[in-house]
Design a protein around this motif. Sequence first.
Motif, mmCIF file in Angstrom:
data_model
loop_
_atom_site.group_PDB
_atom_site.id
_atom_site.type_symbol
_atom_site.label_atom_id
_atom_site.label_comp_id
_atom_site.label_asym_id
_atom_site.label_seq_id
_atom_site.Cartn_x
_atom_site.Cartn_y
_atom_site.Cartn_z
ATOM 1 N N TYR A 4 -4.349 -14.846 -10.937
ATOM 2 C CA TYR A 4 -3.733 -14.114 -12.056
ATOM 3 C C TYR A 4 -3.671 -12.651 -11.625
ATOM 4 C CZ TYR A 4 -3.884 -12.040 -16.878
ATOM 5 O OH TYR A 4 -3.672 -11.314 -18.036
ATOM 6 N N PHE A 5 -2.477 -12.206 -11.182
ATOM 7 C CA PHE A 5 -2.294 -10.875 -10.616
ATOM 8 C C PHE A 5 -1.657 -9.933 -11.628
ATOM 9 C CE2 PHE A 5 -1.550 -13.410 -6.521
ATOM 10 C CZ PHE A 5 -2.872 -13.299 -6.124
ATOM 11 N N GLY A 6 -2.041 -8.665 -11.578
ATOM 12 C CA GLY A 6 -1.412 -7.656 -12.409
ATOM 13 C C GLY A 6 -2.212 -6.375 -12.396
ATOM 14 N N SER A 7 -1.807 -5.441 -13.250
ATOM 15 C CA SER A 7 -2.517 -4.174 -13.406
ATOM 16 C C SER A 7 -3.549 -4.341 -14.515
ATOM 17 C CB SER A 7 -1.541 -3.048 -13.763
ATOM 18 O OG SER A 7 -2.214 -1.834 -13.969
ATOM 19 N N GLY B 239 -7.118 -7.929 -10.197
ATOM 20 C CA GLY B 239 -6.421 -6.675 -10.451
ATOM 21 C C GLY B 239 -5.857 -6.057 -9.184
ATOM 22 N N LEU B 240 -4.560 -5.864 -9.165
ATOM 23 C CA LEU B 240 -3.899 -5.294 -7.986
ATOM 24 C C LEU B 240 -3.226 -3.969 -8.325
ATOM 25 C CD1 LEU B 240 -2.342 -8.472 -6.307
ATOM 26 C CD2 LEU B 240 -4.543 -7.363 -5.854
ATOM 27 N N TRP B 241 -3.903 -3.144 -9.113
ATOM 28 C CA TRP B 241 -3.444 -1.782 -9.326
ATOM 29 C C TRP B 241 -3.812 -0.986 -8.082
ATOM 30 C CZ3 TRP B 241 -6.038 2.861 -9.224
ATOM 31 C CH2 TRP B 241 -5.339 3.980 -9.685
ATOM 32 N N PRO B 242 -2.967 -0.073 -7.585
ATOM 33 C CA PRO B 242 -1.734 0.423 -8.227
ATOM 34 C C PRO B 242 -0.444 -0.261 -7.772
ATOM 35 C CG PRO B 242 -2.299 1.835 -6.405
ATOM 36 C CD PRO B 242 -3.360 0.773 -6.434
ATOM 37 N N MET B 243 -0.538 -1.383 -7.038
ATOM 38 C CA MET B 243 0.700 -2.047 -6.610
ATOM 39 C C MET B 243 1.489 -2.528 -7.828
ATOM 40 S SD MET B 243 -0.350 -3.981 -3.058
ATOM 41 C CE MET B 243 -1.239 -5.299 -3.855
ATOM 42 N N PHE B 244 0.780 -3.141 -8.791
ATOM 43 C CA PHE B 244 1.386 -3.381 -10.100
ATOM 44 C C PHE B 244 1.164 -2.090 -10.886
ATOM 45 C CE2 PHE B 244 0.818 -7.659 -8.609
ATOM 46 C CZ PHE B 244 1.843 -8.389 -9.192
ATOM 47 N N CYS C 16 0.101 4.943 0.355
ATOM 48 C CA CYS C 16 0.245 3.903 1.388
ATOM 49 C C CYS C 16 0.297 2.493 0.799
ATOM 50 C CB CYS C 16 -0.893 4.002 2.400
ATOM 51 S SG CYS C 16 -0.883 5.518 3.380
ATOM 52 N N GLU C 17 0.194 2.372 -0.515
ATOM 53 C CA GLU C 17 0.210 1.061 -1.169
ATOM 54 C C GLU C 17 1.647 0.576 -1.363
ATOM 55 O OE1 GLU C 17 -3.378 3.120 -1.560
ATOM 56 O OE2 GLU C 17 -1.408 3.735 -2.291
ATOM 57 N N PRO C 18 1.926 -0.707 -1.092
ATOM 58 C CA PRO C 18 3.246 -1.269 -1.393
ATOM 59 C C PRO C 18 3.517 -1.239 -2.895
ATOM 60 C CG PRO C 18 2.047 -2.680 0.132
ATOM 61 C CD PRO C 18 1.059 -1.680 -0.389
ATOM 62 N N ARG D 14 -11.214 -0.691 -9.832
ATOM 63 C CA ARG D 14 -10.128 0.230 -9.473
ATOM 64 C C ARG D 14 -9.020 0.001 -10.496
ATOM 65 N NH1 ARG D 14 -7.282 -2.411 -6.694
ATOM 66 N NH2 ARG D 14 -8.592 -2.788 -4.876
ATOM 67 N N ILE D 15 -8.934 0.878 -11.468
ATOM 68 C CA ILE D 15 -8.001 0.698 -12.585
ATOM 69 C C ILE D 15 -7.260 1.981 -12.860
ATOM 70 C CG2 ILE D 15 -9.374 -1.114 -13.666
ATOM 71 C CD1 ILE D 15 -10.384 1.025 -15.623
ATOM 72 N N PHE D 16 -6.176 1.878 -13.622
ATOM 73 C CA PHE D 16 -5.397 3.035 -14.042
ATOM 74 C C PHE D 16 -6.174 3.823 -15.074
ATOM 75 C CE2 PHE D 16 -2.259 4.471 -17.357
ATOM 76 C CZ PHE D 16 -1.905 5.632 -16.689
#
Length: 511
Positions: A254-257, A338-343, A359-361, A509-511
């Motif tokens: 389950y991927f997202g920010s 959690g894949l922030w900041p990519m999402f 450098c993040e996609p 690692r979150i927004f």
Amino acid sequence: MFLQLRRRLAAGLPRNTGRDLRFWTRAIYITLPLLLVFNYLIIFHWSYFDSFYHRVFPDHTFHPAPVPPLAHTHESHDAPELDYWTWNTTTRFESPRLNLTSANTPCAVFPRYLLKKIQVVLKVGAADHWSRTDAQLSSVIKCISNVLVASDRLHTYGPKLEAHDVLAPLPPESYMHEDDYAVYASQKNASVKDLRQGHEGWKIDKYKFLPQVEQAVQANADAEWFVFLESDTYIFWDNVFRLLENYDHTHPYYFGSPSPGRVYPDTDGQKNWFAYGGAGFVLSNAAAHRLVDRKRNSLGLKGPRVTDEYREDVLHDCCGDSVLGYALHDKAGVDISGLWPMFNPHPLAGVPFGKWYWCEPVISLHKTAPEDFLKLWQWENKRDRRTGPLLYRDLATYHHLDTFTQRQNWDAADFDGFTEPDNSPAHTSLAACSAACTANAACFQYTWHGQHCYMARSMRLGHSKAPDGVHDEVDRAYVSGWDVVKIERWRREHMCAEGPHWVKPSVKRIF
């Protein structure tokens, strides 16, 4: 008449036969009304019967067994090594041809064969403005042949697509708050013009998250990945495809920010983390099926639909993405990777380029203005994808921040900002503010307003802002400037030579 016929028949029949006839007559009188009532309930109140097993078995009888630890867990970042992988990924887009022909259009090079593995779901509203619809159709979903458009009313989406009313099967009249259902019902007969002039369709958006997953799995049960986006979400498909090739869809991902949600019951304040819907999110095949498949117990009884099981949660929560994250944890045993900041939860003009956004996609952008969709899509398709994934460093060139000087009626320091002490010379004039930003190593840009200098630690475009406040006319204006020398130096010193930072899953690692 029926009674007279019954007496005549009884008179000419043996005694036992007459008694049997009276028995069956009474049975019909009793059974027929019950059947009529039961039939009515099935037709108009099916949600009660659909959730009957859940009422009988209120525990986790119908939930799947816990999942084993994943290869890439949501706490992978706690390891002592780097917080990211530098995967060597390959684009699946074809190389553009040199001759400018119809075969050289963006959709001609789009890897449509991957859509057998990936089901795209676009959540919209019947009241969405036409500009949003045109923006999506001309860019992000232009090449997505199997997109499922999830809406709150059956309607056409553009000239060819049909938007499905994912709320209709709930059923909405018994599922929603009374006020929310009134909004839903009013849309049925409203004209498109009326819907787009201040209609309150946003009130029923939270009800669409769970049923859109149900319908996505029903539409394409064998899809390896389900990608969910909203009408103002911009998705960089090349980076999505590169990302997913490094994960196994048979594991529940389950991927997202990540955003903080409700506190788990019977815990010491432990919060549930959910994927912020506006930034888009992804479910693997395993995660989606664990959520919506209806498990049977040892007696063969099938469990309730996920929409019914978490109906009360939807009613009492502000946000559907929050309930979705909770249901994935509670029923499916799946927590967000959690894949922030990519999402990315920021809009295009609000991305704070710098430490975390370089450098993040880039996977997604939220709150993308309709006028930016096509321009950004055209710019993206001119890029040679063979050079690697599109990084935030590349996206920064889209704004040409290193060429700006000053902008009138513009605020560029309302995020990641700071100020110098009130007695600082920076607050004496616009020129002094500019000079103070140049002298401060942490300042990349500034905004002068109301005889005060505001500085920002990150590089971003910002937004227009009309004069306001109680100051004199000349001081009511917002004037922004950029330290182009510092910005260019940052670019030279941060070339991302080690490779793209495919961040490891994290809820710290979150927004």
